[in-house]
Design a protein around this motif. Structure first.
Motif, PDB file in Angstrom:
ATOM      1  N   LEU A 296      59.106  34.863  39.765  1.00 49.78           N
ATOM      2  CA  LEU A 296      58.486  35.646  37.911  1.00 49.78           C
ATOM      3  C   LEU A 296      57.047  35.173  38.412  1.00 49.78           C
ATOM      4  O   LEU A 296      56.056  35.862  38.025  1.00 49.78           O
ATOM      5  N   ARG A 297      56.572  33.638  38.669  1.00 47.76           N
ATOM      6  CA  ARG A 297      55.616  32.880  38.116  1.00 47.76           C
ATOM      7  C   ARG A 297      54.403  33.692  39.474  1.00 47.76           C
ATOM      8  O   ARG A 297      53.464  33.939  39.246  1.00 47.76           O
ATOM      9  N   THR A 298      55.546  33.575  40.529  1.00 50.57           N
ATOM     10  CA  THR A 298      54.428  34.174  41.705  1.00 50.57           C
ATOM     11  C   THR A 298      53.990  35.934  41.158  1.00 50.57           C
ATOM     12  O   THR A 298      53.302  35.909  41.562  1.00 50.57           O
ATOM     13  N   ILE A 299      54.897  36.383  40.914  1.00 51.36           N
ATOM     14  CA  ILE A 299      54.526  38.012  40.759  1.00 51.36           C
ATOM     15  C   ILE A 299      53.428  38.412  39.230  1.00 51.36           C
ATOM     16  O   ILE A 299      52.357  39.008  39.167  1.00 51.36           O
TER      17      ILE A 299
ATOM     18  N   TRP B 109      50.003  40.127  40.154  1.00 52.68           N
ATOM     19  CA  TRP B 109      49.632  41.182  38.441  1.00 52.68           C
ATOM     20  C   TRP B 109      48.339  40.617  38.019  1.00 52.68           C
ATOM     21  O   TRP B 109      47.092  41.356  37.096  1.00 52.68           O
ATOM     22  N   SER B 110      47.728  38.995  38.312  1.00 58.69           N
ATOM     23  CA  SER B 110      46.478  38.401  36.732  1.00 58.69           C
ATOM     24  C   SER B 110      45.452  38.908  37.877  1.00 58.69           C
ATOM     25  O   SER B 110      44.385  38.624  37.732  1.00 58.69           O
ATOM     26  N   ILE B 111      45.860  38.852  39.565  1.00 58.19           N
ATOM     27  CA  ILE B 111      44.605  39.244  40.593  1.00 58.19           C
ATOM     28  C   ILE B 111      44.795  41.751  40.383  1.00 58.19           C
ATOM     29  O   ILE B 111      43.657  41.286  40.195  1.00 58.19           O
ATOM     30  N   ASN B 112      45.102  41.596  40.473  1.00 51.30           N
ATOM     31  CA  ASN B 112      45.364  42.903  40.390  1.00 51.30           C
ATOM     32  C   ASN B 112      47.078  44.156  39.764  1.00 51.30           C
ATOM     33  O   ASN B 112      47.626  43.859  40.886  1.00 51.30           O
ATOM     34  N   PRO B 113      46.814  44.461  38.162  1.00 51.92           N
ATOM     35  CA  PRO B 113      48.031  44.892  37.735  1.00 51.92           C
ATOM     36  C   PRO B 113      48.040  46.372  38.211  1.00 51.92           C
ATOM     37  O   PRO B 113      49.432  45.994  37.932  1.00 51.92           O
ATOM     38  N   GLU B 114      47.507  46.475  38.933  1.00 43.84           N
ATOM     39  CA  GLU B 114      48.031  47.666  39.553  1.00 43.84           C
ATOM     40  C   GLU B 114      48.939  47.564  40.655  1.00 43.84           C
ATOM     41  O   GLU B 114      49.484  48.446  41.573  1.00 43.84           O
ATOM     42  N   GLN B 115      49.443  46.684  41.621  1.00 38.71           N
ATOM     43  CA  GLN B 115      49.802  46.023  43.071  1.00 38.71           C
ATOM     44  C   GLN B 115      50.813  46.210  42.467  1.00 38.71           C
ATOM     45  O   GLN B 115      51.930  45.776  41.395  1.00 38.71           O
ATOM     46  N   PHE B 116      51.286  47.103  43.810  1.00 43.80           N
ATOM     47  CA  PHE B 116      53.450  47.462  43.200  1.00 43.80           C
ATOM     48  C   PHE B 116      54.209  46.290  44.332  1.00 43.80           C
ATOM     49  O   PHE B 116      53.821  46.216  45.546  1.00 43.80           O
ATOM     50  N   ILE B 117      55.238  45.793  43.439  1.00 45.49           N
ATOM     51  CA  ILE B 117      55.600  44.780  43.504  1.00 45.49           C
ATOM     52  C   ILE B 117      57.214  45.009  43.937  1.00 45.49           C
ATOM     53  O   ILE B 117      57.455  45.307  42.873  1.00 45.49           O
TER      54      ILE B 117
END
Ligand code: G
Ligand code: G
Ligand code: MN
Length: 428
Positions: free
Chosen positions: A96-99, A103-111
């Motif tokens: 959770l922390r990693t995600i 997302w703080s770097i790129n909110p659009e990233q597919f994870i």
């Protein structure tokens, strides 16, 4: 860099999982010995990824923190299409922390989160991370085929647009400093004197004479993929260098102002100093330059921006609130910012003649700007009726196709030389 490869990042403390990912997505575990043993034991193994028509490159990290570093350092040059994150990664950051960090770097990233639900339930995970469209959870242990299908569907379906934007952002990064990028300049007219006040600089991206992408689209992509700082500094330097040429050309005694658009992401502590330095290099007074900040953009981070906006004003730059009226900001917090010019959104101008509500709104905003000692610019003026209505309300300045479309620097200099923007006489 192989731009056609689908880039996959796996973040998992278990090395064996990395090998599984590699194996299923690229057809090789990354270890020739292992592959050889497997081949001897089980015969010819299928290269699953290529059999499914996808071509992947898999990069692995064993810790959340390390994964975020790898992610960040690849973002502007070779970003990932999809990131798989293990839930349980002791010690250090969990999934959770990693995600959240990614997302703080790129909110659009597919994870994709890989979870056995032993630490958090499904409900806890979605409560914590939200139900975003760019987020999936797979239950551990998973079948390799499942991973293959996820990568396939993300990159072939939903991923197509994401990949296109990413590719565009990368190309944009390489275009900075080449002839593909240029600024055009749209005149801003003083409605009281009908004389030219200056220009707004707007960025254009062309290749072999054709438009590659519209600025609102490529600016957003540059913001999402980390190119905006580099692009923004280039825009600033071009605008300042153009202002230096205009200062020498203008017939009038006061140098024409040049405003340029700045993304909120560019508003770092360093930014005011950087553009002040450029002004010194080109012999331009900061007061000749204006920084345009979009209302909706800046209001999202008003507190963060406040100090930087004040610093810009202290140095002597004009600060303009662009597209005013398009957001839903509370005036109270908007006016915490020390800007000096309001530009109303061109939707207001468009309706000012037919729509009495728009007329009252514009008239009121102009009155308010005047009482607060601010300058007011109306954008998108296309007709003489609009111009006359605005002038009647006491609007100082206007910009729009009625006066001129944005033009090249050479044409802007020619306009200044001839001072020839007075061919639309003001109504009495
Ligand atoms: O020029 P117009 O063509 O279509 O611009 C579209 C949008 O793109 C406008 O909202 C404008 O503010 C934005 N834009 C144009 N050039 C730049 C630029 O150099 N930097 C930023 N941040 N935005 C720009
Ligand atoms: O968001 P910003 O204000 O920076 O964007 C300015 C945008 O408005 C640019 O895209 C520019 O090309 C466009 N523009 C300038 N004048 C007019 C006009 O008279 N009518 C319309 N529709 N658009 C205009
Ligand atoms: Mn603008």
């Amino acid at each position: 860099m192989n731009e056609t490869k689908i880039r996959v990042l796996t973040i998992d403390d278990n090395e064996g999982i990395h090998e599984d990912f590699r194996k299923v997505l690229t057809g090789t575990s990354g270890s020739p010995e292992l592959d050889k043993i497997e081949q001897e034991l089980f015969g010819e193994s299928v290269s699953a990824g290529s059999a499914a028509g996808i071509d992947c490159a898999v990069v692995s990290a064993t810790q959340g923190h390390e994964g975020a570093l790898v992610y960040q350092s690849n973002l502007t040059t070779n970003p990932f299409d999809i990131v798989f994150v293990d839930m349980r990664m002791p010690p250090g950051w969990d999934g959770l922390r990693t995600i959240k960090e990614l997302w703080s770097i790129n909110p659009e990233q597919f994870i994709v989160l890989c979870s056995a639900y032993s630490d958090y339930t499904y409900e806890q995970i979605t409560a914590e991370l939200g139900a975003k469209p760019n987020f999936l959870i797979v239950k551990k242990p998973f079948e390799p085929e499942e991973i293959l299908q996820i990568v396939r569907s993300v990159t072939l379906k939903d991923g197509t647009e994401v990949r296109r934007r990413k590719q565009m952002a990368l190309e944009l990064g390489s275009a900075v400093g080449t002839t593909e990028l240029s600024l055009v300049f749209q005149p801003i007219i003083n409605l009281k004197t009908s004389r030219l006040k200056g220009f707004e600089a707007l960025c254009r991206w062309t290749r072999d004479g054709a438009v590659v992408e519209r600025p609102d689209i490529f600016i957003k992509a540059a913001e999402d993929y980390g190119q905006i700082t580099q692009l923004g500094l280039w825009v600033a330097e071009e605008a300042i260098s153009a202002a230096a040429k205009m200062k020498l050309t203008g017939a009038s005694d006061s140098a024409p102002t040049v405003t340029f658009n700045v993304s909120v992401l560019q508003l770092t502590k360093e930014f005011p100093g950087q553009i002040a330095k450029l002004c010194r290099q080109y012999g331009v007074e900061p007061s000749q330059m204006g920084v345009e900040l979009t209302e909706s953009n800046i209001m999202a981070e008003v507190d963060k921006c406040n100090a930087i906006v004040s610093e810009l004003r202290k140095i002597g730059f004009c600060v303009l609130i662009d597209d005013f009226g398009s957001g839903y900001s509370s005036l109270g917090s908007l006016f915490k910012l020390s800007f000096d010019t309001l530009k109303i959104d061109r939707d207001f101008t468009a309706n000012i003649v037919e729509d009495s509500t728009a007329r009252i709104v514009v008239k009121t905003i102009i009155g308010m700007a005047q009482s607060l000692g601010m300058t007011f610019i109306a954008e998108g003026v296309e007709t003489i009726e609009q111009r006359d209505a605005l002038a009647g309300f006491g609007c100082d300045y206007a910009q729009g196709y009625l006066f001129s479309h944005p033009v090249s620097l050479d044409d802007a200099l020619a306009i200044l030389e001839q001072d020839d923007l007075q061919d639309t006489p003001m109504a009495a």
